[in-house]
Design an enzyme around this catalytic site. Structure first.
Site, PDB file in Angstrom:
ATOM      1  N   HIS A   1       0.860  -1.180   0.000  1.00 38.14           N
ATOM      2  CA  HIS A   1       0.000   0.000   0.000  1.00 38.14           C
ATOM      3  C   HIS A   1       0.897   1.231   0.000  1.00 38.14           C
ATOM      4  O   HIS A   1       2.003   1.210   0.559  1.00 38.14           O
ATOM      5  CB  HIS A   1      -0.876   0.036   1.251  1.00 38.14           C
ATOM      6  CG  HIS A   1      -1.969  -0.975   1.265  1.00 38.14           C
ATOM      7  ND1 HIS A   1      -3.218  -0.700   1.767  1.00 38.14           N
ATOM      8  CD2 HIS A   1      -2.014  -2.261   0.843  1.00 38.14           C
ATOM      9  CE1 HIS A   1      -3.988  -1.763   1.660  1.00 38.14           C
ATOM     10  NE2 HIS A   1      -3.272  -2.728   1.109  1.00 38.14           N
TER      11      HIS A   1
ATOM     12  N   CYS B   1      -6.600   2.627   5.019  1.00 34.19           N
ATOM     13  CA  CYS B   1      -7.353   1.449   5.453  1.00 34.19           C
ATOM     14  C   CYS B   1      -6.946   1.131   6.890  1.00 34.19           C
ATOM     15  O   CYS B   1      -6.010   1.709   7.440  1.00 34.19           O
ATOM     16  CB  CYS B   1      -7.063   0.266   4.521  1.00 34.19           C
ATOM     17  SG  CYS B   1      -5.411  -0.449   4.709  1.00 34.19           S
TER      18      CYS B   1
ATOM     19  N   GLU C   1       0.830   3.954   1.706  1.00 34.88           N
ATOM     20  CA  GLU C   1       1.210   4.432   3.037  1.00 34.88           C
ATOM     21  C   GLU C   1       2.341   3.589   3.632  1.00 34.88           C
ATOM     22  O   GLU C   1       3.294   4.124   4.206  1.00 34.88           O
ATOM     23  CB  GLU C   1       0.008   4.390   3.994  1.00 34.88           C
ATOM     24  CG  GLU C   1      -1.168   5.218   3.545  1.00 34.88           C
ATOM     25  CD  GLU C   1      -2.213   4.438   2.751  1.00 34.88           C
ATOM     26  OE1 GLU C   1      -3.401   4.737   2.928  1.00 34.88           O
ATOM     27  OE2 GLU C   1      -1.836   3.544   1.962  1.00 34.88           O
TER      28      GLU C   1
ATOM     29  N   CYS D   1      -3.226   0.254   7.248  1.00 36.94           N
ATOM     30  CA  CYS D   1      -2.345   1.414   7.149  1.00 36.94           C
ATOM     31  C   CYS D   1      -2.546   2.369   8.332  1.00 36.94           C
ATOM     32  O   CYS D   1      -1.594   2.985   8.801  1.00 36.94           O
ATOM     33  CB  CYS D   1      -2.560   2.120   5.820  1.00 36.94           C
ATOM     34  SG  CYS D   1      -2.006   1.119   4.416  1.00 36.94           S
TER      35      CYS D   1
END
Length: 157
Positions: free
Chosen positions: A58, A88, A60, A91
């Site tokens: 991801h 999410c 992040e 993260c």
């Protein structure tokens, strides 16, 4: 929250949007992130789950990883995260673990968001609670997501 002006917040979010557009071009969900340490961008990343074949790639997490390497430690207590979509819950947990000071996001995520979307990690007694502000360049961030999913649906049909 930090002492950024709206203009500064939008400038950092535009950098995150540049990263999100890189993801879009790769066929990745267009999420981009930058980490700012004392007013300077020290890391930037975009989603790479499909290209990297890794559920953890991801934007992040990749940006946090890069910042930790550049800064030489895991405590990012003076860092701010700018990300195009609400992080999410995975993260959001990484932001808590890395001690990110402030999280700024563009558009919310009612399906997976971890800072108010589907749940809010700040509602729990955790070791750290970042300050969170959403809605930075929200329309631009949301438009990019809508364009991506429209393109994906068209490709499937």
């Amino acid at each position: 929250m930090s002492g950024y002006t709206n203009e500064q917040k939008e400038s950092f979010m535009r950098e995150a949007l540049r990263e999100a557009n890189k993801a879009f071009e790769l066929g990745e969900v267009p999420v981009g992130a930058v980490i700012v340490w004392e007013g300077v961008i020290v890391a930037s990343a975009h989603n790479e789950r499909e290209t990297g074949k890794n559920a953890l790639y991801h934007a992040e997490l990749l940006a946090i990883n890069e910042a930790c390497k550049k800064l030489g430690g895991w405590r990012l207590h003076k860092a701010d995260l700018f990300v195009t979509v609400e992080p999410c819950y995975m993260c959001a947990g990484a932001c808590v673990s890395a001690r990110i000071k402030n999280v700024y996001y563009g558009c919310g995520d009612t399906r997976f968001g971890g800072f108010g979307g589907v749940l809010d990690l700040r509602d729990h007694e955790l070791t750290h609670r970042p300050d969170v502000e959403g809605g930075i360049l929200e329309d631009e961030c949301a438009l990019l997501m809508r364009r991506f999913f429209l393109k994906l649906r068209e490709k499937r049909n």
